[in-house]
Write a protein that holds these residues in place. Structure first.
Motif, PDB file in Angstrom:
ATOM      1  N   THR A 139       5.897  13.921  -0.511  1.00 28.14           N
ATOM      2  CA  THR A 139       6.394  13.238  -0.484  1.00 28.14           C
ATOM      3  C   THR A 139       5.273  12.207   0.184  1.00 28.14           C
ATOM      4  N   TRP A 140       4.368  11.793  -0.641  1.00 26.73           N
ATOM      5  CA  TRP A 140       3.382  10.683  -0.600  1.00 26.73           C
ATOM      6  C   TRP A 140       3.572   9.973  -1.301  1.00 26.73           C
ATOM      7  N   GLN A 141       4.060  10.648  -2.666  1.00 22.19           N
ATOM      8  CA  GLN A 141       4.526   9.849  -3.662  1.00 22.19           C
ATOM      9  C   GLN A 141       5.959   9.077  -3.340  1.00 22.19           C
ATOM     10  N   TYR A 142       6.576   9.237  -2.915  1.00 19.89           N
ATOM     11  CA  TYR A 142       8.280   8.359  -3.250  1.00 19.89           C
ATOM     12  C   TYR A 142       8.161   7.986  -1.700  1.00 19.89           C
ATOM     13  N   MET A 143       7.640   8.220  -0.496  1.00 22.50           N
ATOM     14  CA  MET A 143       8.085   8.362   0.606  1.00 22.50           C
ATOM     15  C   MET A 143       7.915   6.551   0.378  1.00 22.50           C
ATOM     16  N   THR A 150       1.131  -1.421  -0.055  1.00 19.04           N
ATOM     17  CA  THR A 150       0.272   0.321  -0.093  1.00 19.04           C
ATOM     18  C   THR A 150       0.766   1.508   0.077  1.00 19.04           C
ATOM     19  N   TYR A 151       2.120   1.317   0.952  1.00 20.99           N
ATOM     20  CA  TYR A 151       2.771   2.494   0.951  1.00 20.99           C
ATOM     21  C   TYR A 151       3.931   2.441  -0.392  1.00 20.99           C
ATOM     22  N   TYR A 152       4.322   1.166  -0.800  1.00 25.63           N
ATOM     23  CA  TYR A 152       4.789   1.305  -2.324  1.00 25.63           C
ATOM     24  C   TYR A 152       4.158   1.996  -3.211  1.00 25.63           C
ATOM     25  N   LEU A 153       2.505   1.488  -3.566  1.00 21.70           N
ATOM     26  CA  LEU A 153       2.094   2.166  -4.786  1.00 21.70           C
ATOM     27  C   LEU A 153       2.242   3.146  -5.935  1.00 21.70           C
ATOM     28  N   PRO A 154       1.476   4.121  -4.436  1.00 18.88           N
ATOM     29  CA  PRO A 154       1.975   5.226  -5.212  1.00 18.88           C
ATOM     30  C   PRO A 154       3.129   5.981  -5.765  1.00 18.88           C
ATOM     31  N   CYS A 155       3.710   4.970  -5.803  1.00 19.48           N
ATOM     32  CA  CYS A 155       6.457   5.184  -6.336  1.00 19.48           C
ATOM     33  C   CYS A 155       5.792   5.127  -8.033  1.00 19.48           C
ATOM     34  N   VAL A 156       4.496   3.905  -8.255  1.00 26.65           N
ATOM     35  CA  VAL A 156       4.559   2.751  -9.255  1.00 26.65           C
ATOM     36  C   VAL A 156       3.669   3.149  -9.807  1.00 26.65           C
ATOM     37  N   LEU A 157       2.444   4.372 -10.223  1.00 27.52           N
ATOM     38  CA  LEU A 157       1.698   5.779 -10.594  1.00 27.52           C
ATOM     39  C   LEU A 157       2.273   6.668 -11.361  1.00 27.52           C
ATOM     40  N   SER A 158       1.861   6.818 -12.208  1.00 26.59           N
ATOM     41  CA  SER A 158       2.595   8.289 -13.037  1.00 26.59           C
ATOM     42  C   SER A 158       2.621   9.653 -12.022  1.00 26.59           C
ATOM     43  N   SER A 159       3.116  10.224 -11.937  1.00 27.39           N
ATOM     44  CA  SER A 159       3.196  11.152 -12.501  1.00 27.39           C
ATOM     45  C   SER A 159       1.893  12.581 -12.297  1.00 27.39           C
ATOM     46  N   ALA A 160       1.468  12.536 -13.895  1.00 28.45           N
ATOM     47  CA  ALA A 160       1.093  12.910 -14.438  1.00 28.45           C
ATOM     48  C   ALA A 160      -0.557  12.282 -13.817  1.00 28.45           C
ATOM     49  N   ALA A 161      -0.759  10.929 -13.634  1.00 26.44           N
ATOM     50  CA  ALA A 161      -1.922  10.800 -12.523  1.00 26.44           C
ATOM     51  C   ALA A 161      -1.959  11.270 -11.756  1.00 26.44           C
TER      52      ALA A 161
END
Length: 192
Positions: free
Chosen positions: A167-171, A107-118
């Motif tokens: 921070t949320w995206q890459y923590m 769950t915490y790693y999921l935002p890392c794989v999303l694109s910055s545009a999304a």
């Protein structure tokens, strides 16, 4: 395997495709961007080489360049520091044997794989004054702020908002790096 590693031709043969892709995908666009920055170009006509005139004009005539640099440094430093603190805390908690730790890791790693545009689009809806967080606050009689539009000072609410989103995206990535380091420590050392 050792024979292949001693053969210089084999090393070059196996390294060549990755090296060529690296040059084409990474180095090529960087060199192209540097060249274009030294040109007068409107993206429709042929670039005209101007030398360092663009940079001289940017640092002497553009009044907002230093504000842009300050804002960039603030967001970079804020998100870097908070990612390290939160990532280390999460790694320490999730490295201990807690239930459902794999679920939390994913769950915490999921935002890392999303694109910055999304993520930018998602948070533009969340922080939109007519919907998202402000609508939730309005249900409790609280008038929400302009999360992304307040421009009253150097470190304004939009700066904090963008820093928190970064921070949320890459923590999660920072958490995974710290977890790899923590799990690599022998148990005899961690018990001491």
């Amino acid at each position: 395997m050792d024979k292949i590693l001693r053969d210089k031709k084999a090393i070059v043969f196996f390294m060549a495709p990755a090296t060529i892709l690296f040059i084409l995908i990474l180095v090529g666009p960087i060199l192209s961007a540097i060249y274009i920055s030294l040109c007068d170009w409107d993206a429709l006509s042929k670039p005209v080489f101007m030398g360092f005139k663009n940079y001289i004009r940017m640092f002497t005539n553009d009044t907002q360049i230093f504000t842009a640099i300050k804002n960039t440094l603030f967001i970079a430093l804020f998100s870097l520091v908070t990612q390290q603190i939160i990532g280390l805390g999460l790694a320490a908690i999730l490295s201990s044997k807690i239930r459902a730790s794999n679920l939390f890791k994913n769950t915490y790693y999921l935002p890392c794989v999303l694109s910055s545009a999304a993520i930018g689009l998602l948070f533009s809806f969340i922080f939109n004054p007519g919907m998202g967080v402000n609508q939730l606050l309005a249900k409790f009689g609280i008038e929400g702020p302009l999360w992304l539009m307040d421009i009253k000072g150097f470190i304004t609410l939009p700066m904090w908002t963008v820093g928190l989103v970064a921070t949320w995206q890459y923590m999660g990535q920072t958490m995974m790096l710290y977890m790899a380091a923590i799990t690599g420590v022998p148990e005899s050392l961690s018990e001491a």
